[in-house]
Design a protein around this motif. Structure first.
Motif, PDB file in Angstrom:
ATOM      1  N   UNK A 138      41.118 -42.351 -68.910  1.00  0.00           N
ATOM      2  CA  UNK A 138      41.930 -43.278 -69.184  1.00  0.00           C
ATOM      3  C   UNK A 138      41.653 -44.445 -70.010  1.00  0.00           C
ATOM      4  N   UNK A 139      42.318 -44.888 -71.237  1.00  0.00           N
ATOM      5  CA  UNK A 139      41.891 -45.721 -72.174  1.00  0.00           C
ATOM      6  C   UNK A 139      42.792 -46.850 -72.093  1.00  0.00           C
ATOM      7  N   UNK A 140      42.272 -48.183 -72.127  1.00  0.00           N
ATOM      8  CA  UNK A 140      43.096 -49.366 -72.344  1.00  0.00           C
ATOM      9  C   UNK A 140      42.164 -50.307 -73.375  1.00  0.00           C
ATOM     10  N   UNK A 141      43.181 -50.898 -74.206  1.00  0.00           N
ATOM     11  CA  UNK A 141      42.684 -51.737 -75.338  1.00  0.00           C
ATOM     12  C   UNK A 141      41.514 -52.932 -74.408  1.00  0.00           C
ATOM     13  N   UNK A 142      41.989 -53.125 -73.495  1.00  0.00           N
ATOM     14  CA  UNK A 142      41.066 -54.563 -72.729  1.00  0.00           C
ATOM     15  C   UNK A 142      40.982 -54.274 -71.248  1.00  0.00           C
ATOM     16  N   UNK A 143      39.913 -54.397 -70.819  1.00  0.00           N
ATOM     17  CA  UNK A 143      39.733 -54.145 -69.437  1.00  0.00           C
ATOM     18  C   UNK A 143      39.389 -55.423 -68.945  1.00  0.00           C
ATOM     19  N   UNK A 144      39.653 -55.923 -67.815  1.00  0.00           N
ATOM     20  CA  UNK A 144      39.620 -57.147 -67.169  1.00  0.00           C
ATOM     21  C   UNK A 144      39.040 -57.138 -65.843  1.00  0.00           C
ATOM     22  N   UNK A 145      37.800 -57.576 -65.506  1.00  0.00           N
ATOM     23  CA  UNK A 145      37.079 -57.413 -64.295  1.00  0.00           C
ATOM     24  C   UNK A 145      37.350 -58.737 -63.583  1.00  0.00           C
ATOM     25  N   UNK A 146      38.218 -58.670 -62.785  1.00  0.00           N
ATOM     26  CA  UNK A 146      38.419 -59.851 -61.739  1.00  0.00           C
ATOM     27  C   UNK A 146      39.763 -60.482 -61.813  1.00  0.00           C
ATOM     28  N   UNK A 147      40.546 -60.591 -60.681  1.00  0.00           N
ATOM     29  CA  UNK A 147      41.993 -61.126 -60.962  1.00  0.00           C
ATOM     30  C   UNK A 147      42.160 -62.422 -60.556  1.00  0.00           C
ATOM     31  N   UNK A 148      41.074 -63.297 -60.691  1.00  0.00           N
ATOM     32  CA  UNK A 148      41.444 -65.047 -60.392  1.00  0.00           C
ATOM     33  C   UNK A 148      42.210 -65.566 -61.455  1.00  0.00           C
TER      34      UNK A 148
ATOM     35  N   UNK B 235      32.479 -51.092 -59.646  1.00  0.00           N
ATOM     36  CA  UNK B 235      31.256 -50.776 -59.204  1.00  0.00           C
ATOM     37  C   UNK B 235      30.017 -51.021 -60.443  1.00  0.00           C
ATOM     38  N   UNK B 236      30.655 -50.741 -61.822  1.00  0.00           N
ATOM     39  CA  UNK B 236      29.623 -50.631 -62.759  1.00  0.00           C
ATOM     40  C   UNK B 236      30.230 -50.825 -64.206  1.00  0.00           C
ATOM     41  N   UNK B 237      29.860 -51.266 -65.055  1.00  0.00           N
ATOM     42  CA  UNK B 237      30.240 -51.499 -66.506  1.00  0.00           C
ATOM     43  C   UNK B 237      29.259 -51.290 -67.350  1.00  0.00           C
ATOM     44  N   UNK B 238      29.329 -50.552 -68.418  1.00  0.00           N
ATOM     45  CA  UNK B 238      28.207 -50.195 -69.181  1.00  0.00           C
ATOM     46  C   UNK B 238      28.341 -50.931 -70.715  1.00  0.00           C
ATOM     47  N   UNK B 239      27.366 -50.778 -71.475  1.00  0.00           N
ATOM     48  CA  UNK B 239      27.380 -51.635 -72.685  1.00  0.00           C
ATOM     49  C   UNK B 239      28.617 -50.997 -73.643  1.00  0.00           C
ATOM     50  N   UNK B 240      28.950 -49.920 -73.248  1.00  0.00           N
ATOM     51  CA  UNK B 240      30.058 -48.912 -74.172  1.00  0.00           C
ATOM     52  C   UNK B 240      31.144 -49.168 -73.743  1.00  0.00           C
ATOM     53  N   UNK B 241      31.504 -49.964 -72.745  1.00  0.00           N
ATOM     54  CA  UNK B 241      32.650 -50.440 -72.025  1.00  0.00           C
ATOM     55  C   UNK B 241      33.468 -49.456 -71.099  1.00  0.00           C
ATOM     56  N   UNK B 242      32.561 -48.291 -70.446  1.00  0.00           N
ATOM     57  CA  UNK B 242      33.207 -47.651 -69.585  1.00  0.00           C
ATOM     58  C   UNK B 242      33.045 -48.568 -68.154  1.00  0.00           C
ATOM     59  N   UNK B 243      34.171 -48.631 -67.482  1.00  0.00           N
ATOM     60  CA  UNK B 243      34.454 -49.493 -66.170  1.00  0.00           C
ATOM     61  C   UNK B 243      34.557 -48.400 -65.157  1.00  0.00           C
ATOM     62  N   UNK B 244      33.903 -48.486 -63.946  1.00  0.00           N
ATOM     63  CA  UNK B 244      34.136 -47.555 -62.958  1.00  0.00           C
ATOM     64  C   UNK B 244      34.429 -48.548 -61.882  1.00  0.00           C
ATOM     65  N   UNK B 245      35.460 -48.302 -60.945  1.00  0.00           N
ATOM     66  CA  UNK B 245      36.128 -48.868 -59.898  1.00  0.00           C
ATOM     67  C   UNK B 245      36.275 -48.014 -58.609  1.00  0.00           C
ATOM     68  N   UNK B 246      36.247 -48.579 -57.559  1.00  0.00           N
ATOM     69  CA  UNK B 246      36.515 -47.782 -56.536  1.00  0.00           C
ATOM     70  C   UNK B 246      37.758 -48.669 -55.493  1.00  0.00           C
ATOM     71  N   UNK B 247      38.594 -47.591 -55.297  1.00  0.00           N
ATOM     72  CA  UNK B 247      40.029 -48.402 -54.470  1.00  0.00           C
ATOM     73  C   UNK B 247      40.304 -47.492 -53.309  1.00  0.00           C
TER      74      UNK B 247
ATOM     75  N   UNK C   7      38.023 -44.648 -60.031  1.00  0.00           N
ATOM     76  CA  UNK C   7      38.991 -44.946 -61.234  1.00  0.00           C
ATOM     77  C   UNK C   7      37.828 -45.377 -62.396  1.00  0.00           C
ATOM     78  N   UNK C   8      37.931 -44.530 -63.409  1.00  0.00           N
ATOM     79  CA  UNK C   8      37.241 -44.750 -64.723  1.00  0.00           C
ATOM     80  C   UNK C   8      37.783 -45.093 -65.873  1.00  0.00           C
TER      81      UNK C   8
END
Ligand SMILES: Cc1cc2nc3c(=O)[nH]c(=O)nc-3n(C[C@H](O)[C@H](O)[C@H](O)COP(=O)(O)OP(=O)(O)OC[C@H]3O[C@@H](n4cnc5c(N)ncnc54)[C@H](O)[C@@H]3O)c2cc1C
Length: 409
Positions: free
Chosen positions: A1-11, A86-98, A104-105
């Motif tokens: 999945x590609x998004x222009x912007x990924x935001x980590x945290x919904x505060x 769970x992780x974010x890489x310098x290349x902006x791959x974001x991995x989350x667990x739900x 989700x990557x």
């Protein structure tokens, strides 16, 4: 999945960043580990939020709800709640667990870090004595009382005069708890003056500056704490030790930006803020990774968090679209009396840039000066400056030469 912007945290930071990026036409994904958006504001049921941003006085949940509503109605924003990144890489791959979406990557054109901060605990301050029930961080007690509806005790002492501790002194008084004492290690409060007045003075709750806890006592439940005056070396003076009986101790001894996620991915950190080193657009040292809110530096007011996150979200959108450009970089340096600044780099050009900073002590009758290339670009006399109040100055970018230095004279 590609998004222009990924935001980590919904505060508040994550929501404001997401909205700003979406406004620029970006596809945005927000990951929030909690069940709902809003971050820590959901447990801050007192008023006083939004005076700057909305020009009205709101409670924390009201402030959060205004942003959450906008996020839900924004067609370009996808929200994953209960999704722990769970992780974010310098290349902006974001991995989350739900629990409901599994692993989700996503690949993102830009990423905004907005994970907030956590509280220092009894372990972090090496609290001496037994380990009885009744010792909480102020934020934990706030959540237990305001969200879960529990009572935390009957007679309390608060260690530290940070804003959360001050707010909780008042909150617990409303709940019928007798707050006997607030102890503050430093000769000044690390909280806002308005909170000292409205949360302690108005309820005749005493505060002792230059004092700290020496040990706690209690078998199952806390029953007594010992405290003493500290010397110039900030160590307790044993001959001054006294005690107070209480069944509850709240710790309000500092917040730490929640940066474990980015350990080891090459982002340069600032040891003074425990957040990333960031430029005017809140871009970190890893291109395309931005940071805003308490994860970058601990803010006193959520209004400033929202403003900072809008800046970061908007710049992240520009980066993702390949249109983020800026003039020559000028390092922001700290001079006498200034502890840290955010940002640490500003750019020459047109318009204004806001520089936030905290002082390293309490100063009265001082002139705050900013200099660049040997010339004064900002000067203002201030009656009082304290570390508990974040300061902001506005710099004309066309006046920047090489570096920018802030100092008190
Ligand atoms: C206990 C407490 C009380 C406060 N009281 C006040 C107050 O009275 N007035 C005031 O103006 N300010 C108060 N503040 C400061 C307030 O937190 C900030 O003004 C504001 O909430 C910061 O916004 P934020 O978005 O940076 O962080 P937060 O509100 O903390 O939001 C961060 C969000 O990121 C999420 N997150 C973190 N890590 C991950 C991950 N790995 N994956 C997915 N999601 C993640 C968290 O669940 C959280 O929802 C308080 C702070 C605390 C800690």
């Amino acid at each position: 999945m590609y998004f222009n912007v990924a935001v980590i945290g919904g505060g508040p930071a994550g929501m404001a960043a997401a909205l700003a990026a979406e406004k620029k036409g970006c596809s945005v994904v927000v990951f929030e580990r909690d069940k709902r958006l809003g971050g820590i504001l959901n447990q801050c049921i007192h008023n006083g939020f939004g005076l700057h941003y909305f020009k009205e006085e709101l409670t924390g949940p009201e402030y959060a709800a205004r942003f959450a509503e906008r996020v839900k109605n924004a067609p370009g924003i996808t929200v994953y709640d209960e999704a722990m990144v769970l992780s974010v890489t310098p290349e902006r791959t974001v991995t989350a667990l739900s629990p409901y979406a599994g692993l989700i990557t996503v690949e993102a054109g830009a990423t905004v870090l907005a994970m907030g901060c956590r509280e220092r605990t009894a372990g972090a301050i090496a609290l001496t004595g037994t380990r009885p029930v009744g010792i909480y961080t102020a934020g934990t007690a706030q959540r237990l009382i305001n969200v879960d509806g529990y009572s935390v005790g009957k007679e309390a002492v608060i260690l530290g005069s940070g804003d959360i501790g001050l707010i909780m002194a008042r909150r617990m008084t409303f709940e019928g708890v007798r707050v006997k004492l607030v102890l503050e290690l430093m000769p000044y409060s690390s909280g806002l003056k308005r909170n000292i007045v409205q949360c302690l003075d108005d309820f005749e709750i005493p505060i002792l500056y230059g004092h700290t806890i020496t040990r706690v006592e209690g078998a199952e439940r806390l029953r007594r704490i010992y405290y003493a005056e500290v010397g110039e070396d900030i160590r307790p003076k044993p001959e001054t030790e006294k005690y107070v009986d209480c069944d509850t101790l709240l710790l309000s001894v500092g917040l730490i930006p929640e940066n474990d996620l980015i350990n080891g991915i090459g982002i340069k950190m600032n040891p003074l803020t425990s957040g990333a080193v960031a430029d005017e657009y809140r871009q970190t040292s890893v291109p395309g990774i931005f940071a805003a809110g308490n994860v970058l530096h601990v803010h006193d007011l959520v209004d400033n968090v929202s403003a900072e996150a809008e800046l970061a979200g908007s710049a992240a959108a520009d980066y993702a679209k390949g249109v983020l450009s800026h003039g020559e970089a000028c390092a922001v340096k700290v001079g006498a009396g200034v502890r840290y600044t955010v940002p640490q780099t500003v750019y020459r050009g047109t318009g204004k840039v806001d520089v936030y900073f905290r002082t390293d002590g309490v100063y009265k009758n001082k002139t705050l000066k900013a200099e660049s290339g040997g010339e004064t670009v900002f000067s203002k006399h201030r009656l009082i400056l304290t570390p508990g109040e974040m300061e902001r100055i506005e710099i004309d970018k066309s006046k920047l030469k090489d570096s920018l230095t802030l100092r008190l004279e």
